[in-house]
Write an enzyme that holds these catalytic residues in place. Sequence first.
Site: not given
Ligand code: B4P
Length: 196
Positions: A14, A89, A128, A134, A146
């Site tokens: 995302k 979420r 990552r 993190r 998670r």
């Molecule tokens: P990202 O792109 O960073 O992943 P994400 O889906 O954004 O991650 P996440 O769910 O952890 O984050 P959030 O900050 O929302 O990709 C992950 C990895 O994969 C990276 O290293 C990237 O380089 C790699 N990658 C990407 N695309 C790829 C591909 N095509 N091929 C190979 N590798 C690839 O959430 C973090 C925490 O914050 C949650 O657990 C929660 O505690 C809190 N939180 C956030 N929003 C919340 C909400 N609305 N309500 C309550 N808690 C919340």
Amino acid sequence: MFNLILFGPPGSGKGTQSERLVEKYGLIHLSTGGLLREEISNKTPLGIEAKKFMDHGQLVPDEVVIGMVDSYFDQHKGAAGFLFDGFPRTVAQAKALDRLMTLKKTDIALVLALEVSEGELVKRLLNRGKTSGRSDDNNEEVIRKRFAVYMNETSPVADYYKRVKKFKAIQGEGSVGEIYTALRQTIDKAMASHHN
Ligand code: B4P
């Protein structure tokens, strides 16, 4: 306004795709994870409270996240649209977002959901974790937690948007460029028929 939600499990890409999409479409990037991490690094009371949940792979309480989203929205008056990344979420967050959209006389045009297998997600997050600093990424137990939270609390949000026919699943495995192209094609189609 054209408002999008990028939906998917932890590590589905995302954040990665959002960075490209906001630039392409001139949208404001609203990443609740990003905003929470900023609060943590500034050691604000909100950040100190949120860290306790995030370090254990749990969701931060709804009222905290919803308050943060409302004020971020208000700080960006005149925006062409928002890309919501990692929000909503929970179903309670989705309902709060609906109320915000109604209040601002706009709507959610589209929900794009990245689909990635659990094995690939664990691999990406552990990878990552080696460099991101993190604390929620470098422990497999926290990562599994998670996913469990995602299944129980977040996946019902998909049904919420499927009911109103705004939900589009996108294959989230492949190169970043391939996934970006698939997302763009779906967005372009939705934009052509969106009036708001
Ligand atoms: P990202 O792109 O960073 O992943 P994400 O889906 O954004 O991650 P996440 O769910 O952890 O984050 P959030 O900050 O929302 O990709 C992950 C990895 O994969 C990276 O290293 C990237 O380089 C790699 N990658 C990407 N695309 C790829 C591909 N095509 N091929 C190979 N590798 C690839 O959430 C973090 C925490 O914050 C949650 O657990 C929660 O505690 C809190 N939180 C956030 N929003 C919340 C909400 N609305 N309500 C309550 N808690 C919340």
